[in-house]
Design an enzyme around this catalytic site. Structure first.
Site, PDB file in Angstrom:
ATOM      1  N   HIS A  45      28.877  60.043  69.374  1.00 21.68           N
ATOM      2  CA  HIS A  45      29.259  60.541  70.695  1.00 21.68           C
ATOM      3  C   HIS A  45      28.255  60.097  71.748  1.00 21.68           C
ATOM      4  CE1 HIS A  45      31.721  62.663  73.341  1.00 21.68           C
ATOM      5  NE2 HIS A  45      31.359  63.924  73.118  1.00 21.68           N
TER       6      HIS A  45
ATOM      7  N   ASN B 264      29.014  72.726  74.595  1.00 20.94           N
ATOM      8  CA  ASN B 264      29.715  71.451  74.759  1.00 20.94           C
ATOM      9  C   ASN B 264      28.713  70.335  75.058  1.00 20.94           C
ATOM     10  OD1 ASN B 264      31.232  69.342  76.642  1.00 20.94           O
ATOM     11  ND2 ASN B 264      32.686  70.280  75.235  1.00 20.94           N
TER      12      ASN B 264
ATOM     13  N   LEU C 244      36.834  72.225  72.812  1.00 20.83           N
ATOM     14  CA  LEU C 244      36.789  72.483  74.252  1.00 20.83           C
ATOM     15  C   LEU C 244      38.155  72.958  74.756  1.00 20.83           C
ATOM     16  CD1 LEU C 244      35.427  72.308  77.045  1.00 20.83           C
ATOM     17  CD2 LEU C 244      36.139  69.908  77.153  1.00 20.83           C
TER      18      LEU C 244
HETATM   19  C1  SPV Z   1      35.943  68.599  72.072  1.00 18.86           C
HETATM   20  O1  SPV Z   1      37.004  68.080  72.444  1.00 18.86           O
HETATM   21  O2  SPV Z   1      35.798  69.804  71.988  1.00 18.86           O
HETATM   22  C2  SPV Z   1      34.819  67.748  71.710  1.00 18.86           C
HETATM   23  C3  SPV Z   1      34.653  66.464  72.384  1.00 18.86           C
HETATM   24  O3  SPV Z   1      34.021  68.161  70.936  1.00 18.86           O
HETATM   25  S1  SPV Z   1      33.587  66.748  73.663  1.00 18.86           S
HETATM   26  O4  SPV Z   1      34.135  67.713  74.549  1.00 18.86           O
HETATM   27  O5  SPV Z   1      33.455  65.436  74.285  1.00 18.86           O
HETATM   28  O6  SPV Z   1      32.330  67.191  73.115  1.00 18.86           O
HETATM   29 MG    MG Z   2      34.099  70.131  70.651  1.00 22.16          MG
END
Ligand code: SPV
Ligand code: MG
Length: 536
Positions: free
Chosen positions: A186, A118, A44
């Site tokens: 998650h 995401n 992300l």
């Molecule tokens: C990321 O940091 O890209 C992740 C965690 O995969 S999340 O954004 O919570 O999916």
């Molecule tokens: Mg990610």
């Protein structure tokens, strides 16, 4: 210990480990300085920092480039958020190879489909990978790694996709049995219930890591008690940057004043520290050839000159020629040869000699003294390689270039076309040199005599007013000035630069001659200026 070994041990340890998100070399370095033991290469954050979405819009090799900068900027282990592995098992194999080559300690693979989205965007609508297919990817990753400590984390999105606890457990178990070194479970819920329920049933040795972005208020202690010791702070560096930038950019736009944020932002020297500039400066001394000699130029410009009303309020150095003061012509000519260290001796109407750039020396006795007294006022400037130039000459670049490239401790530029100049002033610095037959290209041509009293039949040229001193000759000239004055102060006050040259020669300094054929002029009187100059 290798970074992968460190990561493996951190994940296995019962001590708390926080993997801090970083999205470029700088944030990686800052995370290390803040004391985090490992980094999360967040999909992300890296995509957002690149200005694209977390939908595999950045190619995997582009992500790899970022990871390489992160790895170079720190010595921390990095766990890459490898999304789905950017394809099937085969893409995962190549990914693992490339990550190992770039010192990335591990990869986290998630059980979704390429291109992924995401987890926090309509997670419940996201399809999951088939368990078998995903287990094949994990096996392929483990079989491919060369480094026995390279870490493969398997991430299940069963809760995200709303498949519930049983699916999460089933998947996590299958992934652990396929060789995953750690399970990331998650959850996008606002509380820790899904995670706690999972841990109630998780009995395998394989350690668990969580991403508490959506349940930030739950103390880590809650999870530690439940057997989770690994935490990913997944996007908090990037979000800090966004907030700081939004606030400060808004302020700058509103106030149009750099001072509105100056006290709140890192000083420029902090950037250099983070870039480790010190180290570069230290090794430069070892690897770079010695930096080019720094040549300086000293311009003698104390005298008024015979310019009638034109020099009533300024010396001839500041007379306009071709739209700018003579001094500007000098400074620009020296600058073009890379000479930036320029000194000027002022005297008459010194306050009007105020061009920014040069260093100034004052000969306040300019009315009663001559060139050497002016030179003496700048004696400390006579060091290293120094050009002494009359302030009332104009010369083409090639004369200066010839002087600079000519070997010798003392070199003067001499005009072989002196006869053609047809000047009648008695104060021409006529010279007699060796090698009269073809002086223009004689490398070894030397000065024999200069100035007053030279028999007409011995004259071979005219000194242009440029003298180069190097290899100790500049310092020697400074000493000579001091001793000349000590010997006879009255004579010294009247003395000119040719007198200094004679003194140097009699003290054993060879004065070399580089010839030009015209291409210079001097400004002695109003007739030397053209009409347009007189008008300005
Ligand atoms: C990321 O940091 O890209 C992740 C965690 O995969 S999340 O954004 O919570 O999916
Ligand atoms: Mg990610």
């Amino acid at each position: 210990m290798s970074r992968s070994k460190v990561l493996k041990q951190l994940l296995r340890s019962k001590d708390s480990t926080i993997l801090m998100e970083a999205h470029n070399g700088l944030s990686a370095k800052l995370a290390q300085e803040a004391g985090f033991p490992a980094l999360w290469g967040s999909g992300l954050s890296i995509s957002a920092a690149l200005g694209v979405r977390d939908n595999n819009e950045a190619s995997w090799t582009q992500v790899l480039e970022v990871l390489e900068f992160m790895a170079d900027a720190t010595d921390l282990p990095i766990l890459l958020d490898g999304d789905t592995g950017y394809g099937n098992f085969n893409n995962v194999r190549r990914l693992v190879k490339k990550l190992e080559q770039r010192s990335v300690a591990g990869v986290c693979l998630e059980d979704k489909l390429f291109p992924k989205t995401n987890s926090f965007i309509d997670g419940e609508k996201q399809p999951l990978a088939e368990v078998d297919e995903f287990c094949g990817k994990l096996k392929a990753a483990k079989d491919t790694q060369n480094d026995p400590d390279f870490v493969v984390v398997a991430r299940t999105e069963a809760f995200i996709a709303d498949w519930g606890l049983q699916e999460a457990l089933l998947r996590a178990t299958a992934y652990a049995e396929s060789g995953a070194d750690c399970i990331l479970v998650h959850s996008a819920k606002k509380d820790a219930r899904e995670i706690m329920a999972f841990m109630d049933h998780w009995k395998l040795e394989t350690p668990v890591v969580i991403v508490p972005t959506k349940y930030p208020s739950e103390p880590l202690e809650t999870f530690r008690k439940a057997g989770i010791h690994n935490f990913i702070f997944a996007n908090h560096a990037l979000r800090s940057v966004i907030t700081a930038l939004q606030r400060n950019l808004r302020k700058l736009k509103e106030t149009e004043s750099l001072m509105s944020i100056e006290a709140e932002i890192a000083p420029v020297k902090e950037i250099f520290r983070l870039q480790n500039m010190d180290e570069l400066q230290q090794v430069e001394a070892r690897y770079l050839p010695e930096t080019k000699k720094k040549t300086r130029a000293l311009i003698l410009g104390a005298s008024k000159g015979n310019f009638g009303p034109l020099t009533e309020d300024k010396p001839k150095l500041m007379l306009f020629v071709g739209g700018k003061p003579v001094l500007s012509w000098h400074v620009e000519a020296f600058n073009r040869q890379g000479i930036k260290d320029i000194g000027v001796v002022r005297g008459f109407k010194k306050e009007s000699v105020d061009l920014t750039g040069p260093s100034y020396f004052d000969n306040d006795r300019h009315a009663e003294t001559g060139e050497l007294a002016s030179l003496l006022s700048a004696k400390d400037y006579l060091r290293g390689e120094t050009i002494v130039a009359y302030g009332d000459i104009m010369f083409d670049d090639h004369i200066l270039q010839g002087l600079l490239s000519h070997e010798g401790d003392a070199v003067i530029a001499v005009d072989a076309a002196w006869k053609l100049r047809q000047r009648d002033d008695e104060k021409r610095d006529l010279v007699s040199t060796t090698g009269v037959s073809a002086p223009l290209h004689d490398e070894n041509c030397q000065l024999k005599a200069i100035g007053a009293g030279l028999p007409a039949n011995e004259v071979t040229g005219e000194w242009v007013g440029l003298l180069l001193l190097r290899n100790g000759a500049a310092e020697k000239a400074a000493e000579t000035l001091v001793s000349m004055r000590a010997k006879d102060a009255a004579a010294f006050d009247r003395a000119d630069v040719p007198q200094l040259l004679r003194e140097l020669m009699s003290a054993g300094v060879e004065v070399k001659v580089v010839h030009t054929f015209g291409h210079w002029r001097d400004l002695d009187a109003e007739k030397d200026l053209v009409e347009s100059d007189l008008a300005s």
